[in-house]
Scaffold this active site. Structure first.
Site, PDB file in Angstrom:
ATOM      1  N   LYS A 200       4.250  -0.107  10.329  1.00 31.03           N
ATOM      2  CA  LYS A 200       4.162   1.125   9.505  1.00 31.03           C
ATOM      3  C   LYS A 200       3.698   2.187  10.566  1.00 31.03           C
ATOM      4  O   LYS A 200       4.161   3.325  10.420  1.00 31.03           O
ATOM      5  CB  LYS A 200       3.212   1.046   8.410  1.00 31.03           C
ATOM      6  CG  LYS A 200       3.737   0.439   7.332  1.00 31.03           C
ATOM      7  CD  LYS A 200       2.704   0.372   6.110  1.00 31.03           C
ATOM      8  CE  LYS A 200       2.883  -0.169   5.043  1.00 31.03           C
ATOM      9  NZ  LYS A 200       2.102  -0.277   3.683  1.00 31.03           N
TER      10      LYS A 200
ATOM     11  N   ARG B  20       4.618 -13.739   9.411  1.00 29.94           N
ATOM     12  CA  ARG B  20       5.422 -12.334   9.516  1.00 29.94           C
ATOM     13  C   ARG B  20       6.534 -12.583  10.180  1.00 29.94           C
ATOM     14  O   ARG B  20       6.809 -13.581  11.096  1.00 29.94           O
ATOM     15  CB  ARG B  20       4.493 -11.371  10.159  1.00 29.94           C
ATOM     16  CG  ARG B  20       3.457 -10.871   9.334  1.00 29.94           C
ATOM     17  CD  ARG B  20       2.492  -9.778  10.378  1.00 29.94           C
ATOM     18  NE  ARG B  20       2.958  -8.565   9.944  1.00 29.94           N
ATOM     19  CZ  ARG B  20       2.603  -7.836   9.113  1.00 29.94           C
ATOM     20  NH1 ARG B  20       1.705  -8.021   8.261  1.00 29.94           N
ATOM     21  NH2 ARG B  20       2.878  -6.479   9.144  1.00 29.94           N
TER      22      ARG B  20
ATOM     23  N   GLU C 113       1.023  -1.217   0.041  1.00 31.68           N
ATOM     24  CA  GLU C 113       0.036   0.123   0.069  1.00 31.68           C
ATOM     25  C   GLU C 113       0.942   1.214   0.008  1.00 31.68           C
ATOM     26  O   GLU C 113       1.778   1.359   1.017  1.00 31.68           O
ATOM     27  CB  GLU C 113      -0.880   0.181   1.208  1.00 31.68           C
ATOM     28  CG  GLU C 113      -2.333   0.488   0.992  1.00 31.68           C
ATOM     29  CD  GLU C 113      -2.840   0.573   2.380  1.00 31.68           C
ATOM     30  OE1 GLU C 113      -2.807  -0.531   3.381  1.00 31.68           O
ATOM     31  OE2 GLU C 113      -3.855   1.592   2.419  1.00 31.68           O
TER      32      GLU C 113
HETATM   33  P1  ATP Z   1       2.424  -2.931   8.638  1.00 32.70           P
HETATM   34  O1  ATP Z   1       1.344  -3.913   9.281  1.00 32.70           O
HETATM   35  O2  ATP Z   1       3.638  -2.592   8.939  1.00 32.70           O
HETATM   36  O3  ATP Z   1       1.496  -1.543   8.414  1.00 32.70           O
HETATM   37  P2  ATP Z   1       1.151  -3.918   6.108  1.00 32.70           P
HETATM   38  O4  ATP Z   1       1.157  -5.333   6.009  1.00 32.70           O
HETATM   39  O5  ATP Z   1       0.059  -3.258   6.425  1.00 32.70           O
HETATM   40  O6  ATP Z   1       2.349  -3.459   6.882  1.00 32.70           O
HETATM   41  P3  ATP Z   1       1.467  -3.537   3.210  1.00 32.70           P
HETATM   42  O7  ATP Z   1       1.845  -2.409   2.353  1.00 32.70           O
HETATM   43  O8  ATP Z   1       0.098  -3.860   2.925  1.00 32.70           O
HETATM   44  O9  ATP Z   1       1.845  -3.436   4.731  1.00 32.70           O
HETATM   45  O10 ATP Z   1       2.401  -4.849   2.953  1.00 32.70           O
HETATM   46  C1  ATP Z   1       2.753  -5.280   1.629  1.00 32.70           C
HETATM   47  C2  ATP Z   1       3.201  -6.857   1.881  1.00 32.70           C
HETATM   48  O11 ATP Z   1       4.171  -6.929   2.726  1.00 32.70           O
HETATM   49  C3  ATP Z   1       1.916  -7.346   2.543  1.00 32.70           C
HETATM   50  O12 ATP Z   1       1.695  -8.674   1.738  1.00 32.70           O
HETATM   51  C4  ATP Z   1       2.256  -7.856   4.102  1.00 32.70           C
HETATM   52  O13 ATP Z   1       1.787  -9.048   4.324  1.00 32.70           O
HETATM   53  C5  ATP Z   1       3.876  -8.089   3.818  1.00 32.70           C
HETATM   54  N1  ATP Z   1       4.451  -7.602   5.120  1.00 32.70           N
HETATM   55  C6  ATP Z   1       4.625  -6.477   5.890  1.00 32.70           C
HETATM   56  N2  ATP Z   1       5.067  -6.797   6.910  1.00 32.70           N
HETATM   57  C7  ATP Z   1       5.540  -7.827   7.104  1.00 32.70           C
HETATM   58  C8  ATP Z   1       6.511  -8.629   8.010  1.00 32.70           C
HETATM   59  N3  ATP Z   1       6.929  -8.136   9.076  1.00 32.70           N
HETATM   60  N4  ATP Z   1       6.728 -10.144   7.419  1.00 32.70           N
HETATM   61  C9  ATP Z   1       6.343 -10.326   6.403  1.00 32.70           C
HETATM   62  N5  ATP Z   1       5.564  -9.985   5.474  1.00 32.70           N
HETATM   63  C10 ATP Z   1       5.221  -8.668   5.903  1.00 32.70           C
HETATM   64 MG    MG Z   2      -1.528  -4.442   4.855  1.00 28.10          MG
END
Ligand code: ATP
Ligand code: MG
Length: 546
Positions: free
Chosen positions: A267, A257, A32
């Site tokens: 984030k 994760r 995102e």
């Molecule tokens: P956050 O929880 O930190 O706000 P997010 O998952 O909402 O991160 P996105 O931009 O949606 O952020 O993430 C893009 C991809 O990265 C998604 O498929 C998410 O599952 C993956 N991702 C984010 N953080 C991790 C992590 N710590 N380990 C593995 N995959 C991750």
């Molecule tokens: Mg997300």
């Protein structure tokens, strides 16, 4: 070459290819564009790209941009750069918003099939009617509107005839489903906000759970990999694919994760650190963002090796930050020159060395890597050594550095013996006086005496002034500390030291990395100038956690 190890997703892909279920592997990384990427995202990026590469498939970089309220092109550009920096070239760069027309058509199809309706309930009412894990939800009074009425209202939503929150489009599934995501989830909401890609074309925007599977279908994604928190959304993902009658059927698979000790990886928290000025920006070298790690001197190769070492499992995992640091050291070790720097200097006068004379001594840049060549290191009457390498106290026999009356080897140079210590009016060391022994020149094979250890130095008149940034964890994990996260920020996580590097440092371009002998790996910071070099300590030579 680093190879992805066996894992459950790789096995699924192998089977799907073998049974002919899919012809090629197509994955996507769908960030995102509302923040900078962090090391956790690297797991998702590396997993998607490496798996597709392994099977000769392809990977899209798709911006999941269905919430224009929080998104910005600044992040789009930063994310593109980060993915490229990690060494990956997407098959295509797309936006979820590229498919807004298609999603709208599919929403109309659902309405026509009696599977979606326009609801007038407010946000709060919808939440209240949804029920709980133990109580079924209550159906909205608008749930049984006719297809015609729904089509007309949805069209009017699109035309901008309603205010935000006045109406939403919901799927008609099951208000008593044990999975809360299936209790008539919202598919579209009204947002009178200009979108960074589609500008003012739309004022209704699809929700993630509706948009994502359709985007996957449009791009022919075979394996839609996401982190574990989406597990309960999978039935809805499958419901959308089935009922929208897409040509292609993608499959969602969740993985665990990655968490790292002493590292904030959300984030929301990273944004808070930036917004509240606890760090200097997203590229603050203490941040676990990819831009922060890059500025600190961490290489994409180290990140990849580390991520792959953590494996990939179905459950979330927490890895010790030590493990990350190990891979950073391992990567830099053969790649960078090993030079001398004194981060906290005391001045040394070699009283039996002629005033005005400078000689240059040979040194190889990295004994492990002949390609890095060699250099000449200056030696004269005036030197600096590390404050830590000298003691005023009476040393015990385990002490392997310099003290009054003791002799040490200066790396690449001579043995020196300390004869006198000059203190200032406050009793602090002003300078120390030593004599050198010409016979002991490095490389001469001199072995008549054993020095009390080997220390490093820099020659004072040719040395270059430098600021050294040393970092400690921004937040220290502590189970017993239940203060809010922002109050647990370590105020001493950025330590500045002022000293010198040898004048013969090969180059000082931003992001050039070195091993400073006996200290750690350092990288030239963007604030570095010719007159005052600035280095970030990427990682210490040895782990400080043990
Ligand atoms: P956050 O929880 O930190 O706000 P997010 O998952 O909402 O991160 P996105 O931009 O949606 O952020 O993430 C893009 C991809 O990265 C998604 O498929 C998410 O599952 C993956 N991702 C984010 N953080 C991790 C992590 N710590 N380990 C593995 N995959 C991750
Ligand atoms: Mg997300």
């Amino acid at each position: 070459m680093i190879m992805i190890e066996s894992n459950f997703i790789k096995t699924i892909m192998e089977n799907d290819l073998e049974t002919g279920k899919v012809k090629e592997i197509v994955t996507r990384f769908p960030p995102e564009p509302n923040a900078y990427l962090h090391i956790g995202h690297a797991r998702a990026i590396i997993t998607n790209f490496e798996l597709a590469k392994l099977f000769g498939g392809k990977t899209y970089l798709r911006f999941d941009d269905t919430n224009p309220a929080k998104e910005d092109v600044e992040y789009v550009e930063a994310i593109k750069k980060d993915v490229e920096w990690l060494g990956y070239k997407p098959y295509k760069i797309t936006f979820g918003s590229d498919y807004f027309d298609y999603q709208y058509e599919k929403a109309v199809l659902l309405i026509k099939k009696g599977l979606a309706y326009v609801d007038d309930l407010s946000q709060e009412e919808i939440a209240k009617y949804r029920g709980t894990l133990t109580e079924p939800g209550i159906e909205s009074p608008y749930r049984n509107r006719s297809v015609e009425e729904n089509l007309e209202l949805f069209e009017r939503m699109r035309k901008g005839e309603f205010k935000e929150g006045e109406k939403v489009l919901r799927a008609k599934i099951d208000m008593s489903s044990p999975n809360l995501n299936l209790r008539d989830p919202i598919l579209y909401r009204i947002l009178h906000i200009e979108h960074h890609q589609t500008k003012d074309k739309w004022c209704i925007y699809p929700m993630y759970d509706f948009a994502h599977p359709l985007q996957d279908a449009c791009e022919g994604i075979t394996h839609s990999l996401c982190s574990l928190e989406f597990e309960n959304n999978r039935p809805l993902y499958e419901w959308v694919i089935e009922n929208c009658e897409t040509d292609h059927i993608p499959r969602q698979i969740e993985f665990g994760r990655l968490n790292i000790t002493n590292t904030v990886m959300s984030k929301r928290y990273l944004k808070q650190l930036v917004d509240e000025g606890k760090v200097t920006g997203y590229d603050d070298p203490r941040m676990p963002t990819l831009v922060g790690l890059r500025r600190r001197g961490v290489t994409p190769e180290a990140i990849k090796a580390f991520i792959l070492s953590t494996g990939l499992s179905r459950v979330n995992s927490t890895v010790d930050v030590d493990q990350f640091e190990h891979f950073i050291r391992e990567d830099l070790k053969p790649k960078v020159s090993r030079i001398m720097a004194v981060v906290d200097p005391i001045k040394v006068v070699i009283t039996n060395y002629p005033e005005g004379k400078i000689e240059y001594l040979d040194a190889v840049n990295n004994a492990e890597n002949p390609d890095l060549g060699s250099r000449k290191i200056a030696f004269s009457r005036y030197l600096y050594i590390e404050r830590d390498d000298f003691t005023l106290e009476k040393p015990n026999k385990n002490y392997k550095r310099l003290a009054l009356g003791l002799e040490v080897r200066l790396m690449h140079a001579y043995f020196i013996k300390c004869n006198d210590v000059i203190l200032d009016e406050n009793g602090n060391i002003k300078e120390i006086h030593c004599t050198y022994d010409e016979q002991t020149k490095s490389g001469s094979g001199f072995n008549a005496r054993k020095p009390n250890g080997t220390i490093h130095y820099v020659e004072a008149t040719t040395a270059r002034k430098a600021t050294f940034n040393l970092f400690e964890p921004l937040i220290i994990d502590d189970e017993n500390d239940d203060r809010p996260f922002i109050e647990r920020v370590n105020p001493n996580s950025w330590i500045k030291k002022y000293g010198f590097v040898e004048g013969s440092i090969p180059s000082t371009n931003v992001l050039d990395s070195y091993q400073f002998i006996r200290n750690g790996y350092y990288t030239v910071d963007k604030e570095s100038t010719e007159d005052n070099l600035v280095f970030n300590r990427t990682v210490a030579l040895k782990s400080s956690y043990r």
